[in-house]
Design an enzyme around this catalytic site. Structure first.
Site, PDB file in Angstrom:
ATOM      1  N   ASP A   9       0.872  -1.195   0.000  1.00  0.00           N
ATOM      2  CA  ASP A   9       0.000   0.000   0.000  1.00  0.00           C
ATOM      3  C   ASP A   9       0.902   1.236   0.000  1.00  0.00           C
ATOM      4  OD1 ASP A   9       0.950  -0.486   2.603  1.00  0.00           O
ATOM      5  OD2 ASP A   9      -0.749   0.503   3.550  1.00  0.00           O
ATOM      6  N   ASP A  13       7.539   3.065   3.869  1.00  0.00           N
ATOM      7  CA  ASP A  13       8.374   1.873   4.083  1.00  0.00           C
ATOM      8  C   ASP A  13       8.055   0.779   3.063  1.00  0.00           C
ATOM      9  OD1 ASP A  13       5.977   1.614   5.555  1.00  0.00           O
ATOM     10  OD2 ASP A  13       6.852   0.074   6.836  1.00  0.00           O
ATOM     11  N   ASP A  14       6.867   0.817   2.451  1.00  0.00           N
ATOM     12  CA  ASP A  14       6.601  -0.092   1.317  1.00  0.00           C
ATOM     13  C   ASP A  14       7.562   0.253   0.175  1.00  0.00           C
ATOM     14  OD1 ASP A  14       3.505  -1.229   1.852  1.00  0.00           O
ATOM     15  OD2 ASP A  14       3.911   0.739   2.690  1.00  0.00           O
ATOM     16  N   THR A 123       2.663  -6.372   2.705  1.00  0.00           N
ATOM     17  CA  THR A 123       3.039  -5.317   3.647  1.00  0.00           C
ATOM     18  C   THR A 123       1.935  -4.257   3.724  1.00  0.00           C
ATOM     19  OG1 THR A 123       4.178  -4.012   1.957  1.00  0.00           O
ATOM     20  CG2 THR A 123       5.492  -5.668   3.100  1.00  0.00           C
ATOM     21  N   ASN A 158       0.426  -0.215  17.194  1.00  0.00           N
ATOM     22  CA  ASN A 158       0.811   1.150  16.823  1.00  0.00           C
ATOM     23  C   ASN A 158      -0.385   2.008  16.410  1.00  0.00           C
ATOM     24  OD1 ASN A 158       0.378  -0.104  14.381  1.00  0.00           O
ATOM     25  ND2 ASN A 158       2.353   0.417  13.482  1.00  0.00           N
ATOM     26  N   GLU A 164      -1.961  -3.445  15.429  1.00  0.00           N
ATOM     27  CA  GLU A 164      -1.039  -2.914  14.408  1.00  0.00           C
ATOM     28  C   GLU A 164      -1.879  -2.484  13.189  1.00  0.00           C
ATOM     29  OE1 GLU A 164       1.066  -2.974  10.802  1.00  0.00           O
ATOM     30  OE2 GLU A 164      -0.287  -4.616  11.343  1.00  0.00           O
ATOM     31  N   ASN A 166      -1.753  -2.715   9.721  1.00  0.00           N
ATOM     32  CA  ASN A 166      -2.176  -3.581   8.603  1.00  0.00           C
ATOM     33  C   ASN A 166      -3.278  -4.557   9.026  1.00  0.00           C
ATOM     34  OD1 ASN A 166      -0.420  -2.376   6.840  1.00  0.00           O
ATOM     35  ND2 ASN A 166       1.211  -3.896   7.132  1.00  0.00           N
ATOM     36  N   HIS A 240       9.536  -1.476   8.912  1.00  0.00           N
ATOM     37  CA  HIS A 240       8.586  -2.600   9.016  1.00  0.00           C
ATOM     38  C   HIS A 240       8.582  -3.450   7.733  1.00  0.00           C
ATOM     39  CE1 HIS A 240       6.778  -0.585  12.476  1.00  0.00           C
ATOM     40  NE2 HIS A 240       6.569   0.501  11.761  1.00  0.00           N
ATOM     41  N   ASP A 241       8.268  -2.798   6.623  1.00  0.00           N
ATOM     42  CA  ASP A 241       8.029  -3.551   5.390  1.00  0.00           C
ATOM     43  C   ASP A 241       9.311  -4.141   4.788  1.00  0.00           C
ATOM     44  OD1 ASP A 241       5.445  -2.905   5.893  1.00  0.00           O
ATOM     45  OD2 ASP A 241       5.240  -1.423   4.304  1.00  0.00           O
TER      46      ASP A 241
HETATM   47  C1  BDR Z   1       2.586  -0.976   8.680  1.00  0.00           C
HETATM   48  O1  BDR Z   1       1.629   0.080   8.478  1.00  0.00           O
HETATM   49  C2  BDR Z   1       2.117   0.992   7.517  1.00  0.00           C
HETATM   50  O2  BDR Z   1       2.220   2.242   8.110  1.00  0.00           O
HETATM   51  C3  BDR Z   1       3.490   0.535   7.122  1.00  0.00           C
HETATM   52  O3  BDR Z   1       3.698   0.699   5.734  1.00  0.00           O
HETATM   53  C4  BDR Z   1       3.556  -0.894   7.534  1.00  0.00           C
HETATM   54  O4  BDR Z   1       3.153  -1.762   6.504  1.00  0.00           O
HETATM   55  C5  BDR Z   1       3.217  -0.823  10.044  1.00  0.00           C
HETATM   56  O5  BDR Z   1       2.276  -0.955  11.052  1.00  0.00           O
HETATM   57 CA    CA Z   2       2.783  -0.911   4.247  1.00  0.00          CA
END
Ligand code: BDR
Ligand code: CA
Length: 305
Positions: A9, A13-14, A123, A158, A164, A166, A240-241
């Site tokens: 998405d 970080d993707d 991701t 988060n 989290e 995703n 993360h990704d």
């Molecule tokens: C995930 O959520 C998005 O913000 C980031 O791209 C990552 O895939 C981290 O919680």
């Molecule tokens: Ca992501």
């Protein structure tokens, strides 16, 4: 060689995960499937294409996928990734995306074609994968490996104290995927929070002075800035990704525990990922509990950007 599809998405970080996958010699990136998540799907689609172009990898196909969660609506906040998903570097999408094939159909077709040789790294919210296994349930037993960046099994979330991003964005899809029997490695906040990219790292990209490194430095600075406001005690932003890509290629980067994982749907714990002690089936999910963050960071910087 790891034959890989990235389900993203994009997302800062993707974008870094795409860059890592493109540059790892051990990866053959077959395609990128996109979904809504941090921004609407037209943004994820456009951003993924722009990132691949910047990397000189515009030949890798990108597919437009799900527009919203299975049963819920989605509202966007540009706080962490920017309103355009890439730190306000690209701005609004001009025209709706046109993709040759829907991401879900592409996933089904590639799983049938490559079977156990295929690794899917997701991701993003798991809507595309959930739609694929609902449409073609037989693919569950065909796919090689599914590595998911998602969840927080032992540590806080988060988005809420439990969840989290995703997972909570489409908890029904996440539950479907995690209870499907797919061979999953779950790369959650428990490990991704240990992989921190710093201001000094991004300064090195800036110094390189190539168009790609300047582009990457600009959007990553947005992410660093957002992180420093949200978590002033952390010394950087979490990769993360990219870690999910790393684990797909080097499984020994992490220690894992086999677990049946369920996703809570109750309002007071929505999106929480916990061990399901009452599911009779043998676990097919490996939950990452420890990571060799130094080794991963070295590999990441050796290849990106
Ligand atoms: C995930 O959520 C998005 O913000 C980031 O791209 C990552 O895939 C981290 O919680
Ligand atoms: Ca992501």
């Amino acid at each position: 060689m790891v034959k890989m599809i990235l389900d993203v998405d994009t997302g800062i970080d993707d974008a870094l995960a795409i860059a890592y996958a493109v540059s790892l010699p051990a990866v053959e990136l077959l395609g990128v499937t996109t979904t809504y998540g941090m921004a609407p799907v037209d943004y994820s689609y456009r951003n993924s294409r722009k990132v691949l172009e910047a990397l000189g990898a515009a030949h890798i196909p990108v597919y437009r996928g799900s527009e919203k969660p299975l049963k819920r609506s989605r509202e966007y906040s540009g706080k962490i990734h920017g309103n355009d998903g890439l730190g306000e570097t690209l701005g609004p999408v001009e025209a709706p995306a046109a993709s040759s094939e829907h991401a879900v159909d592409y996933l089904i077709c590639q799983i049938r074609k490559h079977q156990k040789e295929l690794t899917i790294v997701a991701t993003a919210p798991l809507t595309n994968l959930a739609a694929a296994i609902t449409k073609a349930p037989e693919i569950v037993g065909m796919v090689g490996k599914v590595v998911i960046m998602g969840g927080a099994v032992m540590t806080p979330g988060n988005v809420t104290k439990f969840a989290e991003a995703n997972i909570i964005i489409d908890p029904e899809a996440a539950g479907l995927v995690l209870e499907s029997g797919l061979p999953i490695t779950l790369v959650g906040l428990d490990v991704t929070r240990k992989t921190l990219l710093t201001q000094a790292d991004v300064a090195k990209w800036k110094q390189k002075g190539t168009p790609a490194s300047a582009f990457f430095a600009r959007f990553t600075e947005f992410y660093l800035d957002a992180y420093s406001k949200l978590h002033p005690y952390l010394k950087g932003c979490a990769l993360h990704d990219p870690l999910a890509v790393g684990v797909a290629v080097y499984p020994d980067l992490v220690q894992t525990v086999p677990m049946n994982v369920k996703v809570d749907l109750e309002d007071n714990a929505l999106g929480r990922t916990t061990e399901d002690l009452y599911r009779a089936a043998e676990p097919t999910t490996l939950v990452c509990v420890q990571v060799d963050a130094d080794r991963f960071m070295k590999s990441f910087f050796a290849h990106v950007i």
